[in-house]
Design a protein around this motif. Structure first.
Motif, short mmCIF file in Angstrom:
data_model
loop_
_atom_site.label_atom_id
_atom_site.label_comp_id
_atom_site.label_asym_id
_atom_site.label_seq_id
_atom_site.Cartn_x
_atom_site.Cartn_y
_atom_site.Cartn_z
N GLN A 1 57.45 15.28 18.96
CA GLN A 1 56.01 15.39 18.71
C GLN A 1 55.29 15.63 20.04
O GLN A 1 55.41 14.86 20.98
CB GLN A 1 55.49 14.13 18.07
N VAL A 2 54.53 16.71 20.09
CA VAL A 2 53.80 17.06 21.32
C VAL A 2 52.62 16.11 21.50
O VAL A 2 51.87 15.84 20.58
CB VAL A 2 53.31 18.50 21.27
N GLN A 3 52.49 15.61 22.71
CA GLN A 3 51.34 14.78 23.04
C GLN A 3 50.75 15.22 24.37
O GLN A 3 51.48 15.45 25.34
CB GLN A 3 51.77 13.31 23.15
N LEU A 4 49.44 15.33 24.40
CA LEU A 4 48.70 15.56 25.63
C LEU A 4 47.73 14.40 25.77
O LEU A 4 46.90 14.19 24.89
CB LEU A 4 47.94 16.89 25.56
N VAL A 5 47.86 13.67 26.84
CA VAL A 5 47.04 12.47 27.02
C VAL A 5 46.24 12.60 28.31
O VAL A 5 46.82 12.60 29.40
CB VAL A 5 47.90 11.20 27.04
N GLU A 6 44.93 12.69 28.15
CA GLU A 6 44.05 12.80 29.31
C GLU A 6 43.66 11.42 29.82
O GLU A 6 43.58 10.46 29.05
CB GLU A 6 42.77 13.57 28.96
N SER A 7 43.40 11.35 31.11
CA SER A 7 42.90 10.13 31.72
C SER A 7 42.15 10.49 32.99
O SER A 7 42.19 11.64 33.44
CB SER A 7 44.05 9.16 32.03
N GLY A 8 41.46 9.51 33.55
CA GLY A 8 40.77 9.73 34.82
C GLY A 8 39.27 9.92 34.71
O GLY A 8 38.59 10.02 35.73
N PHE A 29 57.42 22.32 28.51
CA PHE A 29 56.21 23.11 28.71
C PHE A 29 56.39 24.17 29.79
O PHE A 29 55.43 24.79 30.20
CB PHE A 29 55.04 22.18 29.08
N ARG A 30 57.61 24.40 30.22
CA ARG A 30 57.85 25.31 31.34
C ARG A 30 57.23 26.68 31.12
O ARG A 30 56.70 27.29 32.04
CB ARG A 30 59.35 25.46 31.56
N SER A 54 55.03 27.49 34.75
CA SER A 54 56.21 27.94 35.49
C SER A 54 55.88 28.43 36.88
O SER A 54 56.56 28.10 37.85
CB SER A 54 56.93 29.02 34.71
N SER A 55 54.82 29.23 37.01
CA SER A 55 54.53 29.86 38.30
C SER A 55 53.42 29.17 39.08
O SER A 55 53.31 29.35 40.29
CB SER A 55 54.12 31.31 38.09
N ASP A 99 49.37 26.03 25.28
CA ASP A 99 49.81 27.08 24.38
C ASP A 99 50.71 28.03 25.16
O ASP A 99 50.49 28.22 26.36
CB ASP A 99 48.61 27.84 23.81
N PRO A 100 51.70 28.64 24.49
CA PRO A 100 52.54 29.60 25.20
C PRO A 100 51.85 30.95 25.46
O PRO A 100 52.39 31.77 26.21
CB PRO A 100 53.74 29.77 24.27
N ILE A 101 50.70 31.17 24.86
CA ILE A 101 49.99 32.44 25.02
C ILE A 101 48.69 32.23 25.79
O ILE A 101 47.82 31.45 25.37
CB ILE A 101 49.72 33.10 23.66
N LEU A 102 48.54 32.93 26.92
CA LEU A 102 47.39 32.74 27.79
C LEU A 102 46.07 33.01 27.08
O LEU A 102 45.11 32.24 27.22
CB LEU A 102 47.51 33.67 29.01
N SER A 103 46.01 34.07 26.28
CA SER A 103 44.74 34.42 25.65
C SER A 103 44.24 33.33 24.73
O SER A 103 43.02 33.15 24.58
CB SER A 103 44.88 35.74 24.89
N ARG A 104 45.15 32.60 24.13
CA ARG A 104 44.73 31.49 23.26
C ARG A 104 44.12 30.36 24.08
O ARG A 104 43.15 29.73 23.65
CB ARG A 104 45.91 30.95 22.46
N VAL A 105 44.69 30.10 25.23
CA VAL A 105 44.11 29.05 26.09
C VAL A 105 42.74 29.49 26.57
O VAL A 105 41.77 28.73 26.49
CB VAL A 105 45.05 28.76 27.28
N LEU A 106 42.62 30.73 27.04
CA LEU A 106 41.34 31.20 27.54
C LEU A 106 40.27 31.22 26.46
O LEU A 106 39.09 30.97 26.74
CB LEU A 106 41.51 32.61 28.13
N ALA A 107 40.69 31.48 25.23
CA ALA A 107 39.75 31.56 24.12
C ALA A 107 39.44 30.22 23.49
O ALA A 107 38.58 30.12 22.62
CB ALA A 107 40.28 32.52 23.06
#
Length: 123
Positions: A1-8, A29-30, A54-55, A99-107
């Protein structure tokens, strides 16, 4: 199960700094793109910055360039958002996304999202 946990997140005076963290788990997530978004009260969620895991290639909203820096720590599977010279208008909930697709993140249509962390900047 994917989890993203923000803090700070937290309360900071104008001109101050905060570093947000997004701990990612549940898959590799590479080959993903990670993003940070802000949603101010009464406004739409807005792209802040992105990074290719990755880069390390980075992407910024024009309005965020210069004050915000995105980075990642591969060993810790964590993405950071360093925010400097904070202004009251930076007050928002900040979300991490993947997301594996950049355009989805940007959008702002990434497949995975964290629960958000509140940043409040006092004047």
């Amino acid at each position: 199960q994917v989890q993203l946990v923000e803090s700070g997140g937290g309360l900071v005076q104008a001109g101050g700094s905060l570093r947000l963290s997004c701990a990612a788990s549940g898959r590799t997530f590479r080959y993903y793109y990670m993003g940070w978004f802000q949603q101010a009260p009464g406004k739409e969620r807005e792209f802040v910055a992105g990074i290719r895991w990755s880069s390390g290639a980075t992407y910024y909203a024009d309005s965020m360039k210069g004050r915000f820096t995105i980075s990642r720590d591969n060993a810790k599977n964590t993405v950071y958002l360093q925010m400097n010279s904070l202004k009251p208008e930076d007050t928002a909930v900040y979300y991490c996304a993947a997301d594996p697709i950049l355009s989805r993140v940007l959008a702002g249509t990434a497949g995975y999202w964290g629960q958000g962390t509140q940043v409040t900047v006092s004047s």
